[in-house]
Design an enzyme around this catalytic site. Structure first.
Site, PDB file in Angstrom:
ATOM      1  N   LEU A 463       0.880  -1.176   0.000  1.00 55.84           N
ATOM      2  CA  LEU A 463       0.000   0.000   0.000  1.00 55.84           C
ATOM      3  C   LEU A 463       0.912   1.219   0.000  1.00 55.84           C
ATOM      4  CD1 LEU A 463      -2.682   1.584   0.411  1.00 55.84           C
ATOM      5  CD2 LEU A 463      -2.364   1.288   2.862  1.00 55.84           C
ATOM      6  N   GLU A 464       0.629   2.138  -0.942  1.00 56.60           N
ATOM      7  CA  GLU A 464       1.408   3.377  -1.016  1.00 56.60           C
ATOM      8  C   GLU A 464       0.510   4.493  -0.478  1.00 56.60           C
ATOM      9  OE1 GLU A 464       2.235   4.455  -5.109  1.00 56.60           O
ATOM     10  OE2 GLU A 464       4.152   5.362  -4.581  1.00 56.60           O
ATOM     11  N   VAL A 465       0.874   5.047   0.651  1.00 52.48           N
ATOM     12  CA  VAL A 465       0.099   6.163   1.225  1.00 52.48           C
ATOM     13  C   VAL A 465       0.757   7.455   0.743  1.00 52.48           C
ATOM     14  CG1 VAL A 465      -0.450   7.380   3.376  1.00 52.48           C
ATOM     15  CG2 VAL A 465      -0.788   4.910   3.226  1.00 52.48           C
TER      16      VAL A 465
END
Ligand code: 3HC
Ligand code: NAI
Length: 718
Positions: A463-465
């Protein structure tokens, strides 16, 4: 402080392993020495009739060898000696006159399982935390303390090879069914039962047969004679090569050790195991895989912002807007973790389709027995659908996953905000549009960020925040903590077009497009990058992602970064033709009705420059151009502060966009090639293709200073 404690209970020695100050039990040099001493004590004490091996940790029995220790090993001989000493310690455990019972609760992995295998009797708790595995190949190693010899003799050759070659976790129930453990118990009675069984074994009231069970006629036929086994070994090697394309030597080395044990006797098997362990442990592949182990562990503890970090808020209800491919995927992972989800789309049919997609993911887990029927029902009941925003008032996090269109995203954001509590966080799952642009429509830009999931959401680990300069710290830590709860490895990046992963991937795919422009064949490009270690080639990936999506992404990045990101002519023409890739069953490749990929579609060449006349381009050049385009872009992301660290860049590329794990990631790759050499390669390419390969300032700086991104020796995380 010792890790082992010895308690005498009516003639039974209860040995409890509890490594002081450590979250898990692992086999350190100190623990090995303590085991030697305690065995000597037991041999000398004639009042002791049996032993129970137990763990003082709540979630681990024994998590295997201390991986930190491997970092200090320099030569194959040193690593081989370590394995020999582990083997001899377990041989002395196995040959103790008194019976030893392993009372297993929690993770029993690697050297931990090898220790249990050397015991006479194994009891495991029927609990989700109890998993058994030999995960060594996942670190580029082979089991080094007898696992390659004891496991096949206990559970049968084919089952053992499956466990050793995949490293996969086996839950207690399955372990019992395959004969890996002798008994299953509830955690509350583990110790009592273990002591009872130890006594019974000592008194001869319990006998155990350790012949492999339930192998079926074919299993017996194949495994119990040399000819059958040679077929099993050949098939295992073929299976490994088909999967690894020859990039991972450890599984093949493990097969060699198992085979040596059958063909030359168990002592030769142990010797081969140690030799292979020695060779693998200091290999480059192991170095990179061990780096990834430590890097992902470090990320588990990273709150996503500089310390002091605020406490994350628990997500009570998740709102998801857009019940399409990504929205349903996000909902499916959230309900699995017990989070209620409101799934919103424009009409009932679409909502229904999204909920059905959630159910499909859960059904797959039910079918694989990863969840029970009750869990299935419970999880499914957590997903609710809506065509308005009813229920969104309870949501403290909303993820928007509507079409990739800025005007639509603005409209949706305004609608959602009016239904939300002011403190709620609004996340967009956009793959390219800068979050800052989306937040322009917001009344509360400080509560807006990006949560870029990858498809399929339930399988992809990253997951890329994405945060903007306005994003509140507490919003970031909450998004990060929620991502971790969903089981994702989370990197936090600063806002920019394409963020990190989409941008680095686009540079790479674009270069593949340019190679098509120059006349390279589709097959040649895909093969060159498969050979480098990517799971699929870039043209296949374009078909997978969707050519329409790829076209839009390319355009956005071209507008943001100019000439070096200009879309290839080939891509432009194929997108214009209306082909969409696999989802439309027409792309660069042909697809059958079920969407399974066949050969390259010969008619696609009619659309490309040079038509069907393809020319050979050296595969080495194809690899170099595509990979260096990605590496250089990754370096720019670090230079511009999009990435917080090289570590995040490496983990993000491996887990998000398929960079070969055995190469560690783009920054590890720079270190392995040498930054000076890599910059020279880029400069040469820039001479041939002006404006496309100019080395990033960061790489130039590193080359001038002859710096590395990671230390050459010692801990892989600076
Ligand atoms: N060696 C060194 N450190 C280890 C370790 C090991 N075998 N297992 C776990 N740790 C450390 C982690 O690095 C982490 O350290 P940190 O807090 O400083 O970051 C800490 O223990 C807690 O680990 P996790 O955050 O991963 O805790 P979880 O509860 O999520 O998971 C676990 C626990 C399932 C045990 C998981 O840590 C794991 O899978 N560990 C690796 C197991 C493994 O690969 N074992 C094989 C080793 S090789 C071997 O045994 C060779 C033999 O054949 C000779
Ligand atoms: P999709 O086309 O499968 O789903 C989009 C859904 O949004 C549709 O069901 C549509 O009806 C719905 N929608 C449109 N307007 C709406 C509105 N006003 N209110 C509620 N729902 C509305 O698209 P997909 O693939 O799920 O992509 C969604 C987003 O995720 C896009 O921004 C995309 O860039 C991003 N993304 C996509 C990935 C992929 O591989 N498909 C990967 C990562 C991000």
């Amino acid at each position: 402080m010792p890790a082992l404690s010895l308690q005498r209970i009516d003639g039974v020695a209860l040995i409890t392993i509890d490594l002081p100050g450590e979250p898990v039990n692992k086999v350190t040099a100190g623990l090995r020495a303590e085991f030697s001493d305690i065995f000597a004590t037991i041999v000398a004490d004639t009042t002791l009739r049996a032993i129970v091996l137990y763990s003082g940790k709540s979630d681990t029995w024994l998590a295997g060898a201390d991986i930190d220790e491997f970092l200090t090993l320099r030569t194959p001989a040193e690593a081989e000696a370590l394995s020999r000493s582990g083997q001899s310690l377990l041989a002395s455990l196995e040959s103790l006159k008194v019976p030893v019972v392993a009372a297993i609760h929690g993770a029993c992995l690697g050297g931990g399982l090898e220790c249990a295998l050397a015991c006479r009797y194994r009891i495991a708790t029927d609990h989700p935390k109890t998993v058994l595995a030999l995960p060594e190949v996942q670190l580029g190693l082979v089991p080094g303390a007898g696992g390659t010899q004891r496991l096949p003799r206990l559970i049968g050759l084919q089952r053992a090879l499956d466990l050793i070659l995949t490293g996969r976790n086996v839950r207690a129930k399955k372990a019992y069914q395959m004969g890996l453990v002798d008994e299953l118990v509830h955690p509350a009675i583990l110790l009592d039962i273990a002591i009872d069984r130890a006594r019974k074994l000592a008194d001869g009231k319990l006998s155990v047969s350790h012949a492999p069970k339930d192998r079926g006629a074919t299993g017996v036929l194949l495994e119990d004679n040399p000819f059958g086994r040679s077929i099993v070994f050949r098939k295992a090697r073929e299976g490994v090569l088909a999967k690894t394309h020859g990039h991972y030597p450890a599984p093949l080395a493990a097969i060699g050790a198992v085979q040596a044990g059958y063909e030359k006797g168990i002592e030769a098997g142990y010797r081969e195991e140690s030799r292979a362990f020695g060779e693998m442990t200091v290999s480059e592949v192991a170095k990179e895989l061990i780096f990834l182990f430590f890097a992902t562990n470090a990320l588990k503890k990273d709150p996503g912002v500089e310390e002091p970090a605020p406490q994350p808020t628990r997500v009570q209800t998740l709102g998801v807007v857009g019940a399409g491919f990504m929205g349903a995927g996000i909902a499916s992972v959230a309900v699995q973790q017990g989070t209620p989800v409101r799934l919103k789309d424009t009409d009932v049919a679409r909502v229904g389709k999204g909920l059905a997609a959630v159910a499909d993911v859960l059904k797959e887990r039910l079918k694989k027995k990863q969840i029970t029927r009750i869990q299935y029902e419970d999880q499914l009941s957590l997903a609710g659908g809506t065509t308005d925003y009813s229920g969104f008032g309870r949501a403290n996090l909303v993820v928007e996953a509507v079409f990739e269109d800025l005007a639509l995203k603005h409209r949706v954001l305004r609608e959602v905000e009016s239904a939300l509590h002011p403190d709620a966080i609004y996340a967009s799952n956009t793959s390219t549009i800068p979050i800052g642009r989306i937040a322009e429509a917001s009344m509360r830009p400080n509560r807006v960020l990006g949560m870029h999931f990858f498809s399929p959401v339930h399988r992809m680990p990253l997951l890329e925040v994405i945060t903007t300069t306005a994003t509140d710290k507490d919003a970031t830590v909450t998004a990060v903590a929620f991502g971790k709860k969903l089981g994702k490895t989370v990197i936090v990046v600063n806002d920019a077009p394409g963020f990190y992963t989409t941008r680095a991937l686009s540079a790479y795919m674009n270069e593949a497009g340019r190679l098509l422009d120059e006349g390279a064949s589709i097959e040649a490009i895909d093969k060159a990058l498969l050979d480098f270690g990517f799971p699929v080639g870039p043209i296949t990936l374009l078909d997978e992602v969707g050519l329409d999506v790829g076209g839009k992404v390319g355009q956005t990045l071209f507008e943001a970064f100019g000439a070096r990101m200009s879309p290839s002519e080939s891509m432009r023409r194929v997108v214009e033709s209306g082909r969409t890739g696999r989802k439309g069953r027409q792309g660069f490749y042909l697809y059958d009705e079920e969407g399974k990929k066949n050969k390259v579609d010969p008619t696609v060449y009619e659309l490309l420059p040079h038509g069907a006349t393809r020319r050979e381009i050296d595969p080495q050049e194809i690899r170099q151009r595509c990979v260096l385009a990605m590496v250089n872009e990754a370096a720019r992301c670090l230079e511009e502060g999009v990435l917080r660290s090289a570590r995040d860049g490496d983990v993000g590329a491996v887990f998000g966009i398929g960079f070969p794990p055995f190469r560690g990631g783009p920054f590890r790759y720079v270190d392995s090639v040498g930054v000076v050499e890599l910059v020279e390669e880029l400069e040469q390419l820039d001479g041939r293709f002006p404006g496309r390969f100019a080395p990033s300032e960061l790489l130039l700086d590193y080359a001038r200073a002859r710096r590395r991104f990671y230390p050459a020796h010692g801990s892989p995380i600076p």
